[in-house]
Design a protein around this motif. Structure first.
Motif, PDB file in Angstrom:
ATOM      1  N   ILE A   2       1.083  -0.811   0.042  1.00 33.65           N
ATOM      2  CA  ILE A   2       0.154  -0.085   0.051  1.00 33.65           C
ATOM      3  C   ILE A   2       0.718   0.993  -0.009  1.00 33.65           C
ATOM      4  CG2 ILE A   2      -1.431   1.528   1.033  1.00 33.65           C
ATOM      5  CD1 ILE A   2      -2.656  -0.827   2.555  1.00 33.65           C
ATOM      6  N   THR A   3       0.441   2.239  -0.464  1.00 28.86           N
ATOM      7  CA  THR A   3       1.241   3.050  -0.937  1.00 28.86           C
ATOM      8  C   THR A   3       0.302   4.735  -0.879  1.00 28.86           C
ATOM      9  OG1 THR A   3       3.105   2.689  -2.242  1.00 28.86           O
ATOM     10  CG2 THR A   3       2.862   4.887  -2.767  1.00 28.86           C
ATOM     11  N   TYR A   4       0.872   5.750   0.007  1.00 31.67           N
ATOM     12  CA  TYR A   4      -0.490   6.729  -0.074  1.00 31.67           C
ATOM     13  C   TYR A   4       0.442   8.161   0.073  1.00 31.67           C
ATOM     14  CZ  TYR A   4      -4.546   8.999   2.762  1.00 31.67           C
ATOM     15  OH  TYR A   4      -5.448   9.378   2.719  1.00 31.67           O
ATOM     16  N   ILE A   5       0.155   8.653  -1.223  1.00 30.25           N
ATOM     17  CA  ILE A   5       0.632   9.745  -1.580  1.00 30.25           C
ATOM     18  C   ILE A   5      -0.811  10.938  -0.908  1.00 30.25           C
ATOM     19  CG2 ILE A   5       1.371  11.182  -4.087  1.00 30.25           C
ATOM     20  CD1 ILE A   5       1.206   8.518  -5.827  1.00 30.25           C
ATOM     21  N   THR A   6       0.158  11.849  -0.310  1.00 28.71           N
ATOM     22  CA  THR A   6      -0.565  12.799  -0.153  1.00 28.71           C
ATOM     23  C   THR A   6      -0.019  14.648   0.688  1.00 28.71           C
ATOM     24  OG1 THR A   6      -2.341  13.258   1.870  1.00 28.71           O
ATOM     25  CG2 THR A   6      -0.115  12.115   1.935  1.00 28.71           C
ATOM     26  N   ASP A   7      -0.987  15.128   0.146  1.00 28.59           N
ATOM     27  CA  ASP A   7      -0.660  16.607   0.445  1.00 28.59           C
ATOM     28  C   ASP A   7      -0.396  16.492   2.618  1.00 28.59           C
ATOM     29  OD1 ASP A   7      -2.971  16.801   0.672  1.00 28.59           O
ATOM     30  OD2 ASP A   7      -3.170  18.443  -0.288  1.00 28.59           O
ATOM     31  N   CYS A   8      -1.165  16.178   3.006  1.00 28.34           N
ATOM     32  CA  CYS A   8      -1.120  15.663   4.844  1.00 28.34           C
ATOM     33  C   CYS A   8      -0.013  14.809   5.197  1.00 28.34           C
ATOM     34  CB  CYS A   8      -2.809  15.596   4.693  1.00 28.34           C
ATOM     35  SG  CYS A   8      -3.173  16.137   6.632  1.00 28.34           S
ATOM     36  N   HIS A   9       0.804  15.215   5.234  1.00 29.86           N
ATOM     37  CA  HIS A   9       2.067  14.832   5.686  1.00 29.86           C
ATOM     38  C   HIS A   9       3.061  14.555   7.436  1.00 29.86           C
ATOM     39  CE1 HIS A   9       4.220  17.290   3.995  1.00 29.86           C
ATOM     40  NE2 HIS A   9       4.032  17.927   2.849  1.00 29.86           N
ATOM     41  N   ASN A  12       2.129  13.794  12.866  1.00 29.52           N
ATOM     42  CA  ASN A  12       0.271  13.664  13.834  1.00 29.52           C
ATOM     43  C   ASN A  12      -0.295  12.968  12.526  1.00 29.52           C
ATOM     44  OD1 ASN A  12      -2.050  14.134  13.974  1.00 29.52           O
ATOM     45  ND2 ASN A  12      -1.716  14.864  15.674  1.00 29.52           N
ATOM     46  N   ALA A  13      -0.168  13.044  10.946  1.00 29.47           N
ATOM     47  CA  ALA A  13      -0.941  12.876  10.375  1.00 29.47           C
ATOM     48  C   ALA A  13      -0.125  11.048   9.679  1.00 29.47           C
ATOM     49  CB  ALA A  13      -0.929  13.615   8.974  1.00 29.47           C
ATOM     50  N   ARG A  14       0.319  11.090   9.649  1.00 26.06           N
ATOM     51  CA  ARG A  14       1.268  10.190   9.265  1.00 26.06           C
ATOM     52  C   ARG A  14       1.006   8.632  10.547  1.00 26.06           C
ATOM     53  NH1 ARG A  14       6.292  10.040   5.402  1.00 26.06           N
ATOM     54  NH2 ARG A  14       6.302  12.485   4.905  1.00 26.06           N
ATOM     55  N   ALA A  15       1.218   8.996  11.573  1.00 32.96           N
ATOM     56  CA  ALA A  15       1.886   8.144  12.519  1.00 32.96           C
ATOM     57  C   ALA A  15      -0.284   7.807  12.214  1.00 32.96           C
ATOM     58  CB  ALA A  15       1.386   8.826  14.197  1.00 32.96           C
ATOM     59  N   ARG A  16      -1.536   8.443  12.193  1.00 38.21           N
ATOM     60  CA  ARG A  16      -2.801   8.129  12.629  1.00 38.21           C
ATOM     61  C   ARG A  16      -2.995   7.660  11.128  1.00 38.21           C
ATOM     62  NH1 ARG A  16      -6.737  13.218  13.654  1.00 38.21           N
ATOM     63  NH2 ARG A  16      -5.412  14.374  12.555  1.00 38.21           N
ATOM     64  N   LEU A  17      -2.378   8.196  10.038  1.00 37.09           N
ATOM     65  CA  LEU A  17      -2.452   7.042   8.895  1.00 37.09           C
ATOM     66  C   LEU A  17      -2.272   5.825   9.076  1.00 37.09           C
ATOM     67  CD1 LEU A  17      -2.377  10.050   6.631  1.00 37.09           C
ATOM     68  CD2 LEU A  17      -4.518   8.772   6.207  1.00 37.09           C
ATOM     69  N   SER A  18      -0.809   5.429   9.261  1.00 38.28           N
ATOM     70  CA  SER A  18      -0.078   4.498   8.758  1.00 38.28           C
ATOM     71  C   SER A  18      -1.339   3.476  10.230  1.00 38.28           C
ATOM     72  CB  SER A  18       1.122   4.859   9.865  1.00 38.28           C
ATOM     73  OG  SER A  18       1.756   4.920   8.755  1.00 38.28           O
TER      74      SER A  18
END
Length: 272
Positions: A2-9, A12-18
């Motif tokens: 799974i690869t996630y390309i995001t402008d919210c990075h 804090n955002a990385r931890a929640r997304l992961s």
């Protein structure tokens, strides 16, 4: 994978997304930051390159999932642009319905239509109670609460209400810098008609705000460019998309270019 390309990075955002994607799929994603002055052009090129890299594996290969979130709150859509999904062979892509982000897969891979979803409709169909539907639809962080769910449902073969929608065809603008790599090479968003030995006029941005047109020679590949000299070469992204390079130096620094900047005079943008 799974690869996630995001402008919210941010962290804090990385931890929640992961952790959310890890809980849903059993594996955490590779999060790719779409940062810089033009995240849309970066995301468009990176998405294309990710999908292009699946060709010529020489093996059967495993299905992949790519998520893309570039969703400026521009007031056109209530609470931001909707999300969509499409397949590239056995590979799933779930993304914001952003014309610029999808422009290169449309042009290069023939992705003409995608399935656009409505958050309330999709989450309601999945059996969430009304309060949770409103929470997910109304949150500021829809790319955390909704996009991973959408990818999970589609990957699992569940029926998700959606509308097949044509990807808008952007107005054919001038070539722009889509990405500046760590060497300072400027990756353009298309392949130009490069004839080795001939030159094209490139716009150099000066510190005082003026622009100087510099004739830059075309070469067949990077190692043919003389050291410390600018050149235009077929690059590694897309379908040999053109790169402005300085062998042994940074073309971006020398020409004052950033992602989103146009490169050539309009009459000189000969696209192959």
């Amino acid at each position: 994978m799974i690869t996630y390309i995001t402008d919210c990075h941010d962290g804090n955002a990385r931890a929640r997304l992961s952790i959310r994607i890890g809980a849903l799929f059993g594996q955490s994603p590779t999060i790719v930051a779409a940062d810089g002055p033009d995240p849309e052009s970066f995301a468009a090129l990176t998405l294309l390159d990710c999908l292009e890299s699946l060709a010529l594996l020489g093996e059967e290969g495993h299905p992949t999932i790519t998520l893309v979130n570039i969703a400026p709150r521009d007031g056109v859509w209530p609470n931001g642009v909707p999300f969509c999904f499409f397949w590239y062979g056995k590979h799933l892509i779930a993304s914001t319905f952003n014309a610029r982000v999808l422009s290169l897969v449309r042009r290069e891979l023939g992705i003409q239509n995608v399935h656009v979803t409505d958050i309330r409709e999709a989450v309601s169909a999945a059996g969430f109670d009304p309060a949770d539907v409103e929470k997910i639809a109304g949150t500021q962080f829809r790319s955390l609460w909704y996009l991973p769910l959408l990818a999970k449902w589609v990957a699992d073969g569940r029926s998700v209400p959606s509308t097949e929608t044509a990807v808008p065809q952007p107005v054919d603008a001038e070539p722009v810098v889509a990405h500046v790599d760590n060497f300072g090479n400027c990756k353009l968003d298309r392949r130009l008609d490069l004839i080795p030995g001939r030159s094209l006029p490139v716009a150099q941005r000066n510190d005082d705000g003026s622009t100087t047109i510099v004739d830059v020679t075309c070469y067949p590949h990077l190692t043919a460019v003389p050291r410390n000299t600018p050149g235009l070469v077929p690059g590694s992204s897309g379908n040999n998309f053109t790169e402005l390079v300085i062998r042994g130096g940074s073309a971006a620094a020398a020409f004052g270019l950033r992602p989103g900047d146009t490169v050539l005079e309009p009459v000189s943008a000969q696209v192959a």
